[in-house]
Design a protein around this motif. Sequence first.
Motif, PDB file in Angstrom:
ATOM      1  N   LEU A   1      -2.499   5.269  -5.535  1.00 14.29           N
ATOM      2  CA  LEU A   1      -1.677   5.112  -4.338  1.00 14.29           C
ATOM      3  C   LEU A   1      -1.582   3.645  -3.946  1.00 14.29           C
ATOM      4  O   LEU A   1      -2.499   2.861  -4.217  1.00 14.29           O
ATOM      5  CB  LEU A   1      -2.282   5.911  -3.178  1.00 14.29           C
ATOM      6  N   ASN A   2      -0.498   3.267  -3.265  1.00 12.47           N
ATOM      7  CA  ASN A   2      -0.384   1.894  -2.770  1.00 12.47           C
ATOM      8  C   ASN A   2      -1.204   1.738  -1.491  1.00 12.47           C
ATOM      9  O   ASN A   2      -1.721   2.721  -0.934  1.00 12.47           O
ATOM     10  CB  ASN A   2       1.080   1.502  -2.558  1.00 12.47           C
ATOM     11  N   SER A   3      -1.306   0.509  -0.989  1.00  9.90           N
ATOM     12  CA  SER A   3      -2.175   0.214   0.154  1.00  9.90           C
ATOM     13  C   SER A   3      -1.800   1.020   1.387  1.00  9.90           C
ATOM     14  O   SER A   3      -2.674   1.530   2.109  1.00  9.90           O
ATOM     15  CB  SER A   3      -2.122  -1.281   0.480  1.00  9.90           C
ATOM     16  N   GLU A   4      -0.499   1.151   1.671  1.00 14.78           N
ATOM     17  CA  GLU A   4      -0.056   1.875   2.863  1.00 14.78           C
ATOM     18  C   GLU A   4      -0.413   3.352   2.768  1.00 14.78           C
ATOM     19  O   GLU A   4      -0.876   3.958   3.746  1.00 14.78           O
ATOM     20  CB  GLU A   4       1.455   1.700   3.033  1.00 14.78           C
ATOM     21  N   ASP A   5      -0.201   3.938   1.593  1.00 14.51           N
ATOM     22  CA  ASP A   5      -0.543   5.350   1.410  1.00 14.51           C
ATOM     23  C   ASP A   5      -2.052   5.572   1.487  1.00 14.51           C
ATOM     24  O   ASP A   5      -2.516   6.597   2.009  1.00 14.51           O
ATOM     25  CB  ASP A   5      -0.010   5.854   0.062  1.00 14.51           C
ATOM     26  N   GLN A   6      -2.821   4.618   0.951  1.00 14.25           N
ATOM     27  CA  GLN A   6      -4.278   4.714   1.040  1.00 14.25           C
ATOM     28  C   GLN A   6      -4.722   4.707   2.508  1.00 14.25           C
ATOM     29  O   GLN A   6      -5.565   5.512   2.922  1.00 14.25           O
ATOM     30  CB  GLN A   6      -4.933   3.553   0.294  1.00 14.25           C
ATOM     31  N   LYS A   7      -4.145   3.796   3.294  1.00 16.48           N
ATOM     32  CA  LYS A   7      -4.497   3.705   4.713  1.00 16.48           C
ATOM     33  C   LYS A   7      -4.121   4.995   5.449  1.00 16.48           C
ATOM     34  O   LYS A   7      -4.910   5.535   6.227  1.00 16.48           O
ATOM     35  CB  LYS A   7      -3.798   2.512   5.358  1.00 16.48           C
ATOM     36  N   GLU A   8      -2.921   5.485   5.198  1.00 20.00           N
ATOM     37  CA  GLU A   8      -2.468   6.711   5.857  1.00 20.00           C
ATOM     38  C   GLU A   8      -3.380   7.887   5.522  1.00 20.00           C
ATOM     39  O   GLU A   8      -3.749   8.681   6.388  1.00 20.00           O
ATOM     40  CB  GLU A   8      -1.025   7.009   5.414  1.00 20.00           C
ATOM     41  N   LEU A   9      -3.743   7.998   4.244  1.00 23.06           N
ATOM     42  CA  LEU A   9      -4.657   9.050   3.803  1.00 23.06           C
ATOM     43  C   LEU A   9      -5.997   8.946   4.528  1.00 23.06           C
ATOM     44  O   LEU A   9      -6.536   9.939   5.037  1.00 23.06           O
ATOM     45  CB  LEU A   9      -4.860   8.934   2.290  1.00 23.06           C
ATOM     46  N   LEU A  10      -6.551   7.746   4.584  1.00 23.03           N
ATOM     47  CA  LEU A  10      -7.871   7.522   5.172  1.00 23.03           C
ATOM     48  C   LEU A  10      -7.872   7.793   6.674  1.00 23.03           C
ATOM     49  O   LEU A  10      -8.780   8.459   7.197  1.00 23.03           O
ATOM     50  CB  LEU A  10      -8.330   6.092   4.884  1.00 23.03           C
ATOM     51  N   ILE A  11      -6.871   7.282   7.409  1.00 16.59           N
ATOM     52  CA  ILE A  11      -6.805   7.467   8.854  1.00 16.59           C
ATOM     53  C   ILE A  11      -6.691   8.946   9.193  1.00 16.59           C
ATOM     54  O   ILE A  11      -7.363   9.459  10.093  1.00 16.59           O
ATOM     55  CB  ILE A  11      -5.608   6.692   9.445  1.00 16.59           C
ATOM     56  N   SER A  12      -5.846   9.653   8.429  1.00 17.71           N
ATOM     57  CA  SER A  12      -5.670  11.088   8.674  1.00 17.71           C
ATOM     58  C   SER A  12      -6.980  11.848   8.440  1.00 17.71           C
ATOM     59  O   SER A  12      -7.367  12.707   9.236  1.00 17.71           O
ATOM     60  CB  SER A  12      -4.572  11.634   7.751  1.00 17.71           C
ATOM     61  N   PHE A  13      -7.666  11.522   7.350  1.00 13.72           N
ATOM     62  CA  PHE A  13      -8.936  12.186   7.044  1.00 13.72           C
ATOM     63  C   PHE A  13      -9.971  11.913   8.133  1.00 13.72           C
ATOM     64  O   PHE A  13     -10.663  12.829   8.594  1.00 13.72           O
ATOM     65  CB  PHE A  13      -9.455  11.715   5.687  1.00 13.72           C
TER      66      PHE A  13
END
Length: 659
Positions: free
Chosen positions: A95-107
Amino acid sequence: MGYFYFSSQILNRASHSAVAAAAYRSGEKLHSERDGLTKDYGKRSVTPECHILKPKNAPEWASNRGRLWNEVEKIEKQKNAQMVREIRLALPKELNSEDQKELLISFCKENFSDKGMVADISIHRDKPNNPHAHIMLTIRPFNEDGSWGNKRKKIDQEVNGVMKKVSVHLTDWNQKETLVQWRKNYADKINEKLKEKGIEDSVSHESYKKQGLDRLPSVRLERTAYQYEAQVKKEAERKNIPYEPVTFYGKINAEITQINAEITALKELKKQKVIGLADYKKEKGYEEQFAAIRSSRVLSETEKSALTMVAKRSKTYVDYAVAKNVTIEIENGNWKKKLDNERVRILAEKNLLNKAYKAFQMDQKQVIKYGFIPSQFMQQMKEKVSQINEQQNKLSEDNEKYNSLLNKANNALTIQQEFTQKEFGVLYQTDENYSTDEMYYAVQYFKNHGKILPENEMRNYAHGKLNEEHIKLPSIAEQTRNISKSIFILNRAIQKQSKERLEGLKGQDFDAAYEASRKVEQYNLQKDRHEKDLVGNVELLRVSLQQKYSDSIEHISDAEVLLQLHDRNEKGLSSGKLEIDLQEIYTKFKRAEEVYSHQTSNPASTPEQQVEQQYSQSVANGLFQALDQIQQANQNKKHEADPTEKKQRRRYRGQELDH
């Protein structure tokens, strides 16, 4: 299948600073109210991306990183209180950086902040191939009004058929099942995101075993170990020799690689596959558990630094025995002795200056005997004090460095003790209380021989190994003799320096007189310390001899005389009567003294022979005094037992006789 990494650790008050941990992970400068220091770990090559998620009932200040973790340290007052739960997880490289951040924040929102925890998130992208995040979580819940809540409460609960008060957690955050669920939820989140982005890959939070895969997982190497292995591998390639792992985890991974290759080979053998693999799993299951114990332990930066220091000093991979030996070496090594000697030297010089100053106030001419010139005393004193202050500052700096090194060694030893105890628990299920040494050698026996040492042989085996690997500690008698000789040598040194001081004063060599005076003070301090140590040893010797000589031994105070009596009893030469034994020992020493006297009268006699002769003479004098004390005590006893003599003595003192 993609790479999955998710680990958890607790930071407690005894070993960690929550503010320092937050400063390191976020890259911010944070002031710690606990120790008054600003925690600053410098700039990172890539600035961490940080976020704080707080539950609805948390106060506004929980969004301030510095305030948050200072408040945590204020409320967690117990020495070993749990302050922070840290989750470390890998972000999917697909995943790119933005998708990684979105995934992490949601989790984090769904699993942590919505459940009542503050989540302090730091995303690290220093290395493109290793994007990961540190999530620092509060352990204590908040009340509805935003104040801190309780972590535990006591309830009545039946234990073994009896109602007792037991302490229980008010949340499920500490339960193993919760951690497993977090791991599953994170794996599910990753798989959902990968599917959403059309990426044909997946991860699993489960082990190879639970996934039904006949493979052993490799151990994740820490950065230092990885770099060290890479360096060794490169060096092996340069020399055109086979590469062999050198770190503990590196060796485990090499063994795991070989095991996985063997499993693949076994699958190709139809008949041997079932029987061979079953036996193999039974035997190798322990090694898999050993590897998991170390790989699942997430080390803090402080712990990594401690283990790295021990590895560098020992030049090998670190286990309990290595960490213990390094700690003992630091505690009793030359650096410690040097610091102790310097401390005594500075204290001796301070004592000398105090005496000189008091003498100056009473009679200025008196300072000459300490090596000062009366007319220049104040200037000389000022220079000496300045020098001592410099030496004291240098000693303080060296002490800080030494204590830092010793703390690292103790930290590494604590970690290895934990590993050893867990490895022991894999092999043995017992309620017996074994020492860490005994556990370690039992585990090593299995690692070396491939079989479990019977529990009834464990202690003897461990003690045998300890005797092989360590120097035998001196007995009380040996310790006492060493201390006694040290006091004798220090007395001679004091006499020698006193003479040199007198000669310096006669020749008006004030520097020599001052140095001799300082040494006299130093030797007296060392002598006082030895004499204090001697008191306890003498009492132990006297108690051990009291069974042989009854209360009459109480009249003997000379350490060397007690030692001679102890040696005589150890060799079975004692007559059982104190006066007779003392007389025989005294006779032996008088003969030896005549031999030494003949040897030392020779001009070619060595200084060592002269010292030995003087020491022998000192012992003989002590024996003579002991004989005199015993005879006097016996005489007094006789008088006390004779009423007529007692009355005569009372009449002699002018006392009135009883009618």
